[in-house]
Design a protein around this motif. Structure first.
Motif, PDB file in Angstrom:
ATOM      1  N   SER A 292       1.639   7.119  -4.099  1.00  0.00           N
ATOM      2  CA  SER A 292       0.353   7.410  -4.139  1.00  0.00           C
ATOM      3  C   SER A 292      -0.380   6.143  -4.073  1.00  0.00           C
ATOM      4  N   ARG A 296      -3.304   5.906  -0.812  1.00  0.00           N
ATOM      5  CA  ARG A 296      -4.786   5.465  -1.207  1.00  0.00           C
ATOM      6  C   ARG A 296      -4.855   4.266  -0.160  1.00  0.00           C
ATOM      7  N   ASP A 300      -8.139   4.225   2.598  1.00  0.00           N
ATOM      8  CA  ASP A 300      -9.108   3.254   2.611  1.00  0.00           C
ATOM      9  C   ASP A 300      -8.826   2.669   3.903  1.00  0.00           C
TER      10      ASP A 300
END
Length: 343
Positions: A292, A296, A300
């Motif tokens: 995770s 992420r 980004d």
């Protein structure tokens, strides 16, 4: 509406050309043998072909040669069309690239159909099936982006010739925003919104620094990909006009730009990491890269890298659905300060 009028191209005797749907440049044509003829001479005589013109002022004189070289460069790693003929711009004639016609359906049409199937699914098992189809398509497209991200190049820059010599460029996002500010204001932006976007750009620069350069398609979205509508595997990666050496998250950012169905996004990230192999991570410990935190971080970076294209699109004076979408998304980013914002 009348059907398109076939064109005759002197450099491709024995063929008639009609425009191909799917792009905004109006420079791509399907070439089929003329009635009563067998098409051009040679081993591939009589086969349907795809013809891409490089007629606009934005194209370098040897744009056809550069794109042909790129197709040769990636042919062993990705499904791309074989090149049949290359004609660089000369004596007033635009550049011309003649390629094989690949099988498959435009990925944009396949994705739209899968999203609609998901929306219409009225039972849990049908929603699961629809999600798995979206996930499968995402994995196929994400793997293309990951494969490109794992194709190292010595420096960032533009391809200057058919030898794929790289002309370095130093693009700083805040300066890029300033360069396009007049276009944004002309499309209705306030000075405050431009200032907000510049602040986002300053933070994004820090995020993007230090990544190794790789091969970037730079227009990798479903309308530039052919897909088998049954297996959902990519059968062709098209239109390398904007390819360059740049940041590894750029193509992922393009794929994530407007299409945000959760199962599709999950598949994109799966494929992107898988395409790069076990060394993917971008500063994240390898054993956490696909977890995770890593996902992420990848998202980004992708949103930050995609700001370059979004700014250029949003500042254009032309009007088309992609420009309108880019303006809406970028305005949401500027107003909220969040690269993940949507209208």
């Amino acid at each position: 509406m009348q059907p398109p009028i076939p064109r005759v191209e002197p450099r491709l005797p024995g063929y008639l050309l009609v425009p191909l749907a799917g792009g905004w440049s109006a420079e791509t044509f399907l070439a089929t043998p003329a009635a009563g003829g067998d098409g051009a001479d040679g081993a591939h005589a009589g086969e349907p072909l795809v013809v891409r013109y490089f007629a606009g002022a934005r194209h370098a004189p040897d744009a056809a040669g550069i794109q042909a070289a790129l197709l040769g460069r990636v042919r062993d790693a990705l499904p791309v069309p074989a090149v049949r003929q290359v004609h660089n711009a000369d004596d007033g004639s635009p550049g011309l690239l003649v390629m094989e016609l690949l099988p498959g359906e435009l990925g944009s049409l396949v994705l739209a159909r899968l999203v609609e199937d998901r929306r219409r699914a009225d039972r849990r098992h049908r929603r699961r099936e629809a999600d798995e189809r979206l996930r499968s398509l995402g994995r196929s497209l994400g793997r293309v982006a990951g494969t490109l991200a794992a194709t190292p190049l010595p420096r960032s820059g533009l391809f200057a010739d058919a030898a794929l010599r790289i002309e370095p460029f130093d693009l700083r996002l805040p300066d890029w925003v300033d360069t396009h500010a007049a276009g944004l204001v002309a499309s209705g932006w306030s000075d405050g919104e431009v200032t907000g976007l510049r602040e986002v750009a300053k933070r994004a620069v820090v995020d993007l620094e230090g990544a190794p350069a790789c091969l970037v398609h730079s227009d990798l979205n479903p309308k530039n990909v052919l897909v088998d509508p049954e297996t959902l595997q990519v059968t062709g990666v098209l239109d390398w006009e904007f390819a360059h050496a740049g940041h590894p998250a750029t193509d992922l950012g393009n794929l994530l730009r407007f299409d945000r169905e959760p199962a599709y996004v999950e598949g994109l990230l799966d494929g992107w990491f898988a395409g790069q192999g076990p060394d993917a991570g971008f500063g994240i410990a390898p054993n956490r890269a696909t977890g995770s935190v890593g996902r992420r971080r990848a998202t980004d970076l992708a949103r930050a890298a995609d700001l370059v294209a979004l700014v250029e699109l949003a500042a254009r004076a032309t009007e088309n659905p992609v420009v309108h979408q880019a303006r809406a998304h970028l305005r949401a980013v500027a107003r909220t300060g969040d690269v993940h914002a949507t209208p």
